[in-house]
Enzyme design. Sequence first.
Site, PDB file in Angstrom:
ATOM      1  N   ASP A 107       0.870  -1.176   0.000  1.00 16.04           N
ATOM      2  CA  ASP A 107       0.000   0.000   0.000  1.00 16.04           C
ATOM      3  C   ASP A 107       0.902   1.219   0.000  1.00 16.04           C
ATOM      4  O   ASP A 107       2.126   1.096  -0.055  1.00 16.04           O
ATOM      5  CB  ASP A 107      -0.930  -0.023   1.233  1.00 16.04           C
ATOM      6  CG  ASP A 107      -2.254   0.665   0.961  1.00 16.04           C
ATOM      7  OD1 ASP A 107      -2.241   1.885   0.705  1.00 16.04           O
ATOM      8  OD2 ASP A 107      -3.285  -0.012   0.975  1.00 16.04           O
TER       9      ASP A 107
ATOM     10  N   GLY B 103      -7.744  -3.887   0.571  1.00 11.89           N
ATOM     11  CA  GLY B 103      -6.767  -4.931   0.893  1.00 11.89           C
ATOM     12  C   GLY B 103      -5.666  -5.033  -0.152  1.00 11.89           C
ATOM     13  O   GLY B 103      -4.642  -5.658   0.085  1.00 11.89           O
ATOM     14  N   LYS B 104      -5.899  -4.440  -1.326  1.00  7.23           N
ATOM     15  CA  LYS B 104      -4.917  -4.483  -2.418  1.00  7.23           C
ATOM     16  C   LYS B 104      -4.367  -5.893  -2.592  1.00  7.23           C
ATOM     17  O   LYS B 104      -3.170  -6.091  -2.752  1.00  7.23           O
ATOM     18  CB  LYS B 104      -3.811  -3.443  -2.186  1.00  7.23           C
ATOM     19  CG  LYS B 104      -4.368  -2.018  -2.156  1.00  7.23           C
ATOM     20  CD  LYS B 104      -3.317  -0.936  -2.122  1.00  7.23           C
ATOM     21  CE  LYS B 104      -3.901   0.449  -2.255  1.00  7.23           C
ATOM     22  NZ  LYS B 104      -4.827   0.865  -1.190  1.00  7.23           N
ATOM     23  N   ARG B 105      -5.266  -6.871  -2.582  1.00 10.86           N
ATOM     24  CA  ARG B 105      -4.890  -8.267  -2.704  1.00 10.86           C
ATOM     25  C   ARG B 105      -4.678  -8.653  -4.160  1.00 10.86           C
ATOM     26  O   ARG B 105      -5.216  -8.019  -5.060  1.00 10.86           O
ATOM     27  CB  ARG B 105      -5.986  -9.168  -2.109  1.00 10.86           C
ATOM     28  CG  ARG B 105      -6.284  -8.922  -0.629  1.00 10.86           C
ATOM     29  CD  ARG B 105      -5.093  -9.256   0.244  1.00 10.86           C
ATOM     30  NE  ARG B 105      -5.467  -9.484   1.626  1.00 10.86           N
ATOM     31  CZ  ARG B 105      -5.315  -8.624   2.627  1.00 10.86           C
ATOM     32  NH1 ARG B 105      -4.789  -7.436   2.412  1.00 10.86           N
ATOM     33  NH2 ARG B 105      -5.670  -8.941   3.861  1.00 10.86           N
TER      34      ARG B 105
END
Lengths: 297, 297
Positions: A107, B103-105
Site C-alpha cells: 500500500d 486490501g490491495k490483494r
Amino acid sequence: MSFADRLAAAVKATGSVTCVGLDPRKAQLPAPIRDAVSGDSPDAWAAAYTQFCNEIIDVVAGRVACVKPQAAFFEQLGPAGMVALGEVIAHARQAGLLVITDGKRNDIGSTATAYADAYLGQQSPWGSDSLTVSPYLGRDSLEPFVEVCDQREAGIFVLVKTSNPGGGLLQDRKTDGQTVYSAVAELVTEFNSTRLGQSGYGPVGTVVGATYPEQLAEMRAELPGSWILIPGFGAQGGGAADVQAGFDERGLGAVVNSSRHIIFAHARPEFKDKFGDAQWLDAVSAATDDMNAQLRF
Amino acid sequence: MSFADRLAAAVKATGSVTCVGLDPRKAQLPAPIRDAVSGDSPDAWAAAYTQFCNEIIDVVAGRVACVKPQAAFFEQLGPAGMVALGEVIAHARQAGLLVITDGKRNDIGSTATAYADAYLGQQSPWGSDSLTVSPYLGRDSLEPFVEVCDQREAGIFVLVKTSNPGGGLLQDRKTDGQTVYSAVAELVTEFNSTRLGQSGYGPVGTVVGATYPEQLAEMRAELPGSWILIPGFGAQGGGAADVQAGFDERGLGAVVNSSRHIIFAHARPEFKDKFGDAQWLDAVSAATDDMNAQLRF
C-alpha cells in the site's frame, strides 16, 4: 544474523534449495485430515489446516530450507484461518524452518508500514521471517518494508516476474529497452547494495517464476544481492533445467517453491497407488526427496 | 442489483460522493476511545477499533455513499483485528453503507480465486461489497475476481494510478506512448464492456489518486464504464478542484475517499479547539459536512 544469511545457512545445513508451499485447500486435503473435520465451521476447517500444515512441517523439517504458507487460503477461512496461519508459522519456526509468508501485500507508505509491522515487526502477531510484497505502488511503498527488515533482521520478496501465463501483460512492457520487471529489479539491487550480509545477499529478495527460464537467467545477473524465490516448479510446469539459472556458482541465491506437488503428493499419479490418502505423509516425504534430488546440481 | 448500480443509487440517495476511509491507528484514536483500552492486548485494541469505526459509521450513515476499511490496520492487530474488520463491515452494511475493503490483494489465478472468495464470495467471512485489487500479475489474476463479481453482484477496484509520490516509478512508464496505468485501464474497460448496469457502470472499478488531476481526467475518458475510487483527498493534499475531472456529467462515476481528515478530525487545527477529543464524533460530523459541501459541484 540477517535473514539473507540465515537463508544461506539453511540451504547449506539441509543441502536443499526446496521451499515447501503450504497451500491448504479443503477439497484436496488427504482423506484422514478431511474426514476428521466435524461440521463445516471455519474453526473446524482451520484446525484441519493447522494439523495438515504442521504434520507436513514435521516431515520436511531439517530436509528443506524453508516453507511458504499462502495467506489467501488461510484468509478464506476468516479470522479462524488467520489464527491457524499464526500457529503454522510458529510451528515451522520452532522446527527450525525459515518462513516466507506469501501475502503479496502493499500500500502507500504509511499503510505499508502497518503491513510490515503486521507480518515482520517487533510485536507481529504472525512473527514471520519474511513476506512477499507487490511493487506496483513504487519505491516509497517498499521503503517501509526495508526499514522493518533492517530493524528485525527480516526479509521480503518483491514480485518481479511472476509464474502465471498472464504476468507479462504489465511486467514485460518495455520502455527504452527496459522491461517493467527489470525496473523493479534495479530498485531491489539498489536497496540491497548497502545491506549485503556475509552470504553476499541482502534482505530484499525477489520472485521470478520457474516458467520463464530466460528471464530467470537475466534476473540472476541483474540481481547480484537478491535471493530469488522461484515459484512455478512442479504443478505449474517448471522443471530442474528451468530453475538452474537462478543459482550462483556456490548453489546459493535461490530457493525453489513447490506447493501442490509436495503437499498433495498423495494424489499424484506416481505416488497415488503406492501411498494414497492413508499414507499421505509418506507421499509428502517421497515428493520432498524427489524434488531435493532433482535440484542437486 | 449490481454493485455499480448500488453505488450509483447510494450517491443519488445521499447526495454525497464521499467515501469515509476507516484507518484506525492506536496513537491517533481520540482520548475517550484510547483511554478506555484496558491493557495492551490485541483483543482490547481490536474492541477499541470496532467501537471507533462503528461510532463513525453511525454518524456518517445516510450522509455518505460508502466506507473503506483499510485491512492493513486491522491486520496489524492479528486475528483479533480481523474479527474487528468483520464486525465493522457488518455494521456498515447494516447501516446501509456500501463497503470497499481496501486490501490491495492479488495472486496467480487459483490463489486469486481464494482471495475473491475470502472477501466477496458466497460464504465470505468478511462479506464485503467490494475489494481493492493490485494488477501487477496481469489479466489472469483479475479474471477470478471478475467471475466472483458476476456471481455475487460484488465489485472490485483495480489500482491504476495510486496517490503516493512514488507511484509513477512503474505506473507512468510508457511503451509506444502508452503508460502502464493506461494499459491497466484498457483491460478494465474490456472487462466492464459486457457487464454495464443501468447506471452505465460495470463491476470493475479503478483507483486513481486525487494527487494526479491530469491523469484523473485522462482516466475518466479512458474508463467510461468504471467507477473511480479517488484517494488522496484532504490529508494527502488533493482538493475539490483536483477531483472534479473524475465525475461524469451526471455527477456519478467517482467516489472520493478521505480517511484521516474525517476520522481524526478532532485533531485538525480547524476543529481541535471547537470539539477536541471529548466531542470527537461532532468533529467527524462537521468534517463530513465540510467534505460533502466541497464536493457538491
